[in-house]
Scaffold this active site. Structure first.
Site, PDB file in Angstrom:
ATOM      1  CB  CYS A 418      -0.941  -0.005   1.194  1.00 36.10           C
ATOM      2  SG  CYS A 418      -2.274  -1.173   0.917  1.00 36.10           S
ATOM      3  N   GLY A 541     -11.930   2.940  -7.992  1.00 43.67           N
ATOM      4  CA  GLY A 541     -10.727   2.398  -8.599  1.00 43.67           C
ATOM      5  C   GLY A 541      -9.558   2.497  -7.647  1.00 43.67           C
ATOM      6  CG  HIS A 542      -5.660   0.693  -6.046  1.00 43.28           C
ATOM      7  ND1 HIS A 542      -5.667   0.972  -4.702  1.00 43.28           N
ATOM      8  CD2 HIS A 542      -4.380   0.380  -6.366  1.00 43.28           C
ATOM      9  CE1 HIS A 542      -4.418   0.815  -4.236  1.00 43.28           C
ATOM     10  NE2 HIS A 542      -3.636   0.448  -5.224  1.00 43.28           N
TER      11      HIS A 542
END
Ligand SMILES: Cc1cc2nc3c(=O)[nH]c(=O)nc-3n(C[C@H](O)[C@H](O)[C@H](O)COP(=O)(O)OP(=O)(O)OC[C@H]3O[C@@H](n4cnc5c(N)ncnc54)[C@H](O)[C@@H]3O)c2cc1C
Length: 756
Positions: A418, A541-542
């Site tokens: 992350c 989304g990412h």
């Protein structure tokens, strides 16, 4: 698309692909500046070299010989090429405003957009043909040639403006038209030529001997010369001069003194009386140190120059120096213009006149000399070497402490997991600007900022899901966004479903926050526009840092729950026609572009096709009773066709002659510019029963070429095929075609047959 080790710290944006920017790009290719990104925005992919223009009209050169391919040149220079029309500047925000795409951020800007015709007579803008923009003039000129060839009547052609451009152009048009008529066995004198100028003489900026020479020439060639006669009114078929006389003219060509583009007036830049940008000796706007201008659009305060391509060319090096110096925080250098310059003026045939100050000469040798100079100039823009890599390492640019820290962080080892997320504030700002469809069946989407989106499957509907993702293959993030969205939607359209919602996944190279935000904005705007047009809500989304720019989507589609309208791959029926909605060849064209071996307009056409939605095509195929459908993408045409024919238990015949391919695809594949996916795709060649008979067919490699946002391939009842293709053409899929037919299964292990 080349990944760079150095994060982008500064953006230089070049507006317009005139002579100065073309030469500048060529030089930049040899010596790029680490940390500086160059972007060229131009409305045309191919820009004409003014010195050869009249001779092109006369028929001495081809279109390709006199045009610089800006897309390939930018690629060679490691610069981004955005094909777009600039409509204004937001100088406060340091942004270039463009027609039909998001603004483009700059740190330093250079404008080289040439001049715009100044219509000084009533009706001229409606009825006269301006020589610029040159591509529009060229289209009309080619139409005029056709009309003259087709109509055996007398014709009157008038040129308004008797400077070098007007006189040269008239002689070139006359030369060409007379030869055309002669070749058709018609009277070469059937076209009457006249030229009008408000000045007392023709060629007022040249010496008296040159003026006399051209006057004699015009008279010998039967041209009616009207000096001291300003044209005050133009109607269809005639014009009027200040004396009140009306003259017949079937075609009026406008080559008078030009003016600055109208949009410059809204920029707040200092302009001269004709609307050209006032610049100092360093080609820098007198109103804004971040803006430079060169060529016809620049007006040097205190030393105005003639509007001639020769100055635009000569300003390229000082312009490059001063843009680099600005970025590096170094002193600028003044540009010293020559007081006298050599003009080589063509006379239509293989003769030319040299004019410099009080000197002049003429003859065939002057033409050969001019031809040699012009060809040598153009040679530097063909067979370009790939850009030198900008050296990695700590950039030497003066940057703020915060920028230096961000740049060092971007170059340092990056976290995974992350820790590789794009900053929340960047993402939030980007998402907030996107156009997004609101839908009743999406209660929680992008606007609600929850951990996940919530979408409903309406009663009576089933969910159709698909995911696609690819790394960037083109330097324009907006275009990439449009194509990525189209590519992902293709699967859903092929199944006969409606697109409902989409989740995006993006990777962006690490860099300054402002640059990351800009790239994400450009890319996601392109994608969001496509999704919105499809009625598909972007629900989340990412985004993460990655070495290369990449984008993909998971798409949710909806289809009737009983699946009665679902189109499977496996529905091919013997006797059906195989219909393909778009040409093939994107894979090898993109490789050729990377290798600088494609022509700019080939890539333009391929990108336009990739940006064309398949939504209407899918509807059209359904309306014509398609039994099966798929979208042609990474496995190539044959790979996808076999994915259909095998589960359908049929054989197929492919007609190579009917297969639509992009312009340049055969040349690119033939030259060995093949995608890295080609060898794996080509393994299906064993499925071709008569491969040996067609092994040398130039279209054969294109059967294995991976397609990005390729067309739909459908099995349509033979009786409906012609109407289906006609409807596809009417819907804008101009190259749609029947490319083969479905055959009953045979005992042969190889189920596909080629026909040529
Ligand atoms: C018939 C004719 C013959 C000529 N012959 C000669 C000659 O022999 N020698 C000579 O020195 N000069 C000649 N000239 C003059 C010469 O054409 C100009 O001086 C020269 O083209 C100016 O070059 P430039 O670099 O300023 O811009 P241009 O060559 O005009 O290029 C401008 C570029 O900007 C792009 N552009 C324009 N507006 C926009 C926008 N809003 N957004 C994005 N892009 C945009 C255009 O597409 C184009 O690529 C001739 C002119 C004519 C009309």
């Amino acid at each position: 698309m080349r990944a760079s080790d150095t994060p982008v710290l500064r953006d230089i944006v070049l507006v317009g692909g005139g002579h100065s920017h073309a030469v500048l790009l060529r030089r930049w290719a040899m010596q790029p500046l680490p940390g500086v990104r160059l972007t060229l925005i131009c409305r045309d992919t191919h820009t004409p070299y003014s010195g050869m223009l009249p001779a092109y009209i006369a028929g001495h050169y081809t279109h390709e010989q006199v045009h610089i391919d800006l897309r390939t040149l930018a690629q060679a220079a490691g610069a981004r090429f955005f094909k777009a029309e600039v409509t204004g500047l937001d100088r406060g925000a340091q942004r270039v405003l463009c027609q039909g795409r998001p603004p483009v951020a700059y740190d330093w800007l250079s404008i080289n957009i040439g001049a715009t015709p100044g219509f000084g007579a009533a009706g001229a803008s409606a009825h006269a043909l301006p020589v610029k923009p040159i591509d529009r003039f060229n289209r009309r000129w080619l139409e005029l040639l056709e009309r003259v060839r087709g109509r055996p009547a007398r014709w009157r052609l008038a040129v308004v403006g008797a400077g070098a451009g007007g006189v040269e152009l008239l002689l070139a048009m006359q030369w060409r038209l007379r030869r055309e008529l002669q070749a058709l066995g018609r009277d070469p004198g059937a076209i009457e030529f006249s030229i009008y100028t408000d000045a007392p003489v023709i060629l007022p900026t040249h010496n008296a001997r040159v003026q006399r020479h051209f006057m004699d020439l015009l008279r010998q060639r039967g041209v009616l010369v009207h000096t001291g006669q300003a044209v005050t009114q133009v109607w269809a078929g005639c014009l009027q001069t200040q004396s009140g006389r009306v003259f017949d003219a079937d075609e009026v060509i406008w080559v008078t003194q030009a003016v600055g583009a109208p949009w410059l007036r809204e920029t707040g830049l200092a302009l001269d009386a004709q609307g050209f940008i006032e610049v100092n000796d360093c080609l820098q706007s007198t109103a804004d140190a971040r803006v430079f201008a060169a060529g016809d659009v620049a007006s040097r305060v205190g030393q105005p120059l003639a509007k001639a391509g020769v100055f635009a060319v000569r300003q390229a090096m000082p312009l490059l120096h001063n843009l680099r110096a600005s970025v590096l925080g170094q002193p600028l250098k003044p540009y010293r213009a020559q007081q006298r310059w050599l003009a080589l003026l063509g006379t239509g045939g293989a003769q030319a006149v040299a004019s410099r100050g009080a000197l002049s000469a003429h003859g065939g040798w002057v033409w050969r000399w001019k031809d040699w100079i012009d060809r040598r100039f153009m040679a530097q823009f063909t067979h370009l070497p790939l850009a030198m890599p900008a050296h990695a390492g700590t950039p030497l640019l003066p940057v703020s402490e915060a920028e230096r820290e961000q740049a060092l962080a971007a170059s340092a080892m990056r976290c995974g997991g992350c820790g590789a997320k794009v900053g929340a504030s960047v993402l939030g700002r980007v998402l907030a600007r996107l156009p997004v469809s609101a839908r009743d069946d999406v209660p929680i989407g992008l606007q609600q900022a929850q951990d996940a989106a919530v979408v409903r499957v309406p009663p009576g509907k089933a969910l159709v899901q698909s995911v696609d993702f690819f790394r960037a293959f083109i330097d324009d993030p907006y275009v990439l966004g449009r194509i990525a969205a189209n590519h992902a939607l293709g699967d859903v359209w092929a199944m006969g479903a409606d697109a409902q919602s989409a989740l995006a996944i993006a990777t962006v190279p690490p860099g300054l926050e402002s640059r990351t935000e800009d790239v994400l904005t450009q890319m996601m705007t392109g994608a969001a526009e496509v999704l919105q047009a499809a009625g598909c809500a972007l629900v989340g989304g990412h985004s993460a840092e990655g070495q290369e720019l990449a984008l993909g989507f998971a798409i949710n589609g909806l289809i009737d729950q009983d699946l009665s309208t679902l189109l499977r791959k496996s529905g091919l029926r013997p006797g059906d026609a195989l219909v393909l909605t778009k040409p093939v060849g994107t894979g090898c064209l993109l490789v050729a572009h990377q290798m600088l071996r494609a022509r700019g307009h080939w890539i333009d056409a391929a990108l336009d096709s990739m940006m064309q939605s398949s939504q209407q095509a899918a509807q059209c195929l359904r309306e014509h009773g398609a039994h099966a459908c798929t979208d042609v993408t990474g496995f190539g045409l044959l790979g996808h066709l076999l994915e259909m024919s095998r589960p359908s238990g049929v054989d197929v015949e492919l007609d190579l002659a009917a297969l639509p391919v992009f312009e340049g695809a055969i040349e690119s594949a033939g030259a060995g510019h093949l995608s890295s996916a080609q060898p794996a795709n080509a393994q299906v060649r064993t499925a071709l029963r008569n491969l040996q008979a067609h092994a040398a067919h130039p279209k054969l490699p294109l059967l294995f070429d991976p397609q990005t946002a390729g067309g739909l391939l459908a099995s349509v009842p033979a009786a409906q095929a012609a109407a289906c293709v006609q409807a596809l053409h009417a819907a804008g899929y101009l190259r749609a075609a029947v490319i083969g037919r479905v055959l009953p299964a045979s005992a042969d292990a190889a189920p596909a047959v080629l026909k040529a």
